[in-house]
Enzyme design. Structure first.
Site, PDB file in Angstrom:
ATOM      1  CG  HIS A  11      -2.107  -0.962   1.019  1.00  0.00           C
ATOM      2  ND1 HIS A  11      -3.298  -0.607   0.439  1.00  0.00           N
ATOM      3  CD2 HIS A  11      -2.214  -2.280   1.331  1.00  0.00           C
ATOM      4  CE1 HIS A  11      -4.097  -1.666   0.412  1.00  0.00           C
ATOM      5  NE2 HIS A  11      -3.469  -2.696   0.942  1.00  0.00           N
ATOM      6  CG  HIS A  85      -6.268  -0.830  -2.455  1.00  0.00           C
ATOM      7  ND1 HIS A  85      -6.644   0.401  -1.989  1.00  0.00           N
ATOM      8  CD2 HIS A  85      -6.856  -1.735  -1.654  1.00  0.00           C
ATOM      9  CE1 HIS A  85      -7.411   0.250  -0.938  1.00  0.00           C
ATOM     10  NE2 HIS A  85      -7.553  -1.044  -0.719  1.00  0.00           N
ATOM     11  CG  HIS A 160      -4.827  -9.145  -3.874  1.00  0.00           C
ATOM     12  ND1 HIS A 160      -3.778  -8.648  -3.139  1.00  0.00           N
ATOM     13  CD2 HIS A 160      -5.870  -8.355  -3.560  1.00  0.00           C
ATOM     14  CE1 HIS A 160      -4.175  -7.623  -2.426  1.00  0.00           C
ATOM     15  NE2 HIS A 160      -5.459  -7.415  -2.661  1.00  0.00           N
ATOM     16  CG  HIS A 193      -7.867  -9.032  -0.006  1.00  0.00           C
ATOM     17  ND1 HIS A 193      -8.035  -7.769  -0.510  1.00  0.00           N
ATOM     18  CD2 HIS A 193      -9.032  -9.338   0.633  1.00  0.00           C
ATOM     19  CE1 HIS A 193      -9.260  -7.340  -0.216  1.00  0.00           C
ATOM     20  NE2 HIS A 193      -9.888  -8.265   0.475  1.00  0.00           N
TER      21      HIS A 193
HETATM   22 MN   LIG Z   1      -4.532  -4.680   0.795  1.00  0.00          MN
END
Ligand SMILES: [Mn+2]
Length: 422
Positions: A11, A85, A160, A193
């Protein structure tokens, strides 16, 4: 003997409104890559959500490219899939750009026409393939009808998605995939994830979530105690924790105190606290007298910040005011009950009961089916401001500037707690 690293949910660029946290986040990633280099891994797998957004800030991109370049210069390949994302339906994601620059290889070779998934081979001889995660678990349809070339030698499947059998009960998640959906015949299943390190087995092979390298939200910081990744040596996963800062939890129970006593307790704690780079300050419980509004919380937050030494997340969502038991309710309809309570408690000067009831109605409206969180927030803001504009209060009216500032502040608060998705 093959040695590889398995990361996920980095992230990069998360905590956009808290620069110090954004920095810890990328530092954790840098530390992970440095460990990979010093441990001499053959290759690295990043199982999705490398970036927090499909098109992150250029400053973050620049940092990330330098780090990925360093790894590449050590002759270590990086293999990746998209996370929920970093997937961008409308256009190319940054991930695509980085792949074009050969900084890493997206291992998803999925032919939609015949649901066929082909593999990529690392110079060590290990075959790697996988499927990306999509928002709202759109990838589920792919797993349903997958035709896959199971490798003859050693193979890794990268995914994921949340696996039902592994999903922790304290992390809310919809649309789980059963472990049986993962194609058989692989030697390691590299997951992403779920922001918590977890391991399980499928037909004797490890199924692993490394968790987040740092985390991407307030909830991650509060709920998760582990941050790190795995190094897999001879197919045995070993967890490598990453520590880039000290996270301190301060929990204060307001039970049995008046608002002014609570303020004194908080000031004393804030004055004496010397610990923590990140402080998760939580105040809960029921006051016996006074209201949370009596307390100068911004002063208390500044004390905990110790100048610029610490970043403070302040949560008073479960702090309750004194309730007035004397309100007798004779009505059954919800709006009538609210009207009566507003009448009984009264409203601040210049605010009519009708205005309070209208604002309450706007603020409690639910997210509509199919509405995104951003659209929902924008709708609530637009409707609330339309009401406030209608008040014609001089101090609110003159303030294009002030209003913007207030909106910004509110968004910061919302941003800290909203979007707690993996
Ligand atoms: Mn994540």
């Amino acid at each position: 003997m093959v040695r590889f690293a398995h990361l996920a949910d980095c992230h990069l660029g998360a905590f956009g409104r808290k620069p110090t946290l954004r920095e810890y986040n990328i530092k954790a990633f840098e530390k992970a890559l440095d460990i990979c280099i010093s441990r001499g891994v053959d290759f690295i797998i990043i199982a999705g959500d490398l970036f927090h957004n499909p098109l992150p800030d250029m400053d973050i991109v620049n940092r990330a490219v330098k780090l990925l370049m360093k790894v590449k210069n050590h002759g270590i390949n990086i293999y990746s899939v998209y996370g929920s994302h970093d997937y961008n339906l409308a256009s190319a994601s940054l991930i695509d750009v980085l792949e074009s620059a050969e900084l890493f290889k997206n291992v998803v070779n999925y032919l939609e026409s015949d649901n066929r998934l082909t593999t990529v081979q690392d110079p060590t001889g290990v075959s790697i393939t996988g499927l990306s995660g999509r928002k709202n678990r759109l990838e589920k349809g792919y797993y349903d009808q997958l035709d896959i070339d199971v490798p003859e030698g050693k193979g890794i499947f990268v995914f994921h998605s949340p696996i039902a059998e592994m999903q922790p009960t304290d992390i809310p998640e919809k649309n789980l995939l059963p472990i049986s959906f993962l194609p058989g015949g692989y030697d390691y299943y590299a997951g992403g994830h779920i922001h918590r390190p977890l391991t399980d087995k499928k037909d004797g092979s490890h199924v692993v979530y490394p968790g987040a390298t740092f985390g991407s939200s307030y909830t991650d910081l509060e709920r998760e105690s582990k941050r790190g990744f795995y190094i897999v040596d001879d197919w045995k996963p070993e967890y490598v924790p990453l520590e880039v800062c000290e996270i301190t939890r301060v929990k204060i129970n307001a039970e049995g105190h008046t608002s002014s006593e609570l303020e004194d307790i908080l000031i004393e704690k804030g004055d004496n606290n010397q610990e923590g780079d990140i402080i998760l300050l939580k105040v809960h419980g029921k006051l016996i007298e006074g209201s949370p509004e009596d307390i100068d919380f911004s002063r208390i937050i500044r004390l905990f910040e110790r100048g610029d030494d610490a970043t403070v997340f302040f949560n008073k969502n479960s702090l309750e005011r004194v309730t007035n038991d004397k309100v007798k309710i004779n009505e059954e309809r919800e709006d009538e009950v609210e009207k009566q309570v507003i009448e009984e408690y009264g409203t601040p000067e210049g605010i009519s009961n009708d205005f309070a009831a209208d604002l309450l109605r706007v603020l409690k409206s639910d997210k509509k089916e199919g509405e995104t969180t951003t659209d929902y927030e924008n709708r609530i803001w637009a409707q609330s401001y339309a009401l406030i504009e209608g008040l014609k209060e001089p101090q609110i009216q003159k303030t294009g500037e002030k209003k913007k500032d207030r909106k910004r502040q509110q968004q910061i608060t919302l941003g800290d707690y909203a979007g707690d998705v993996n």
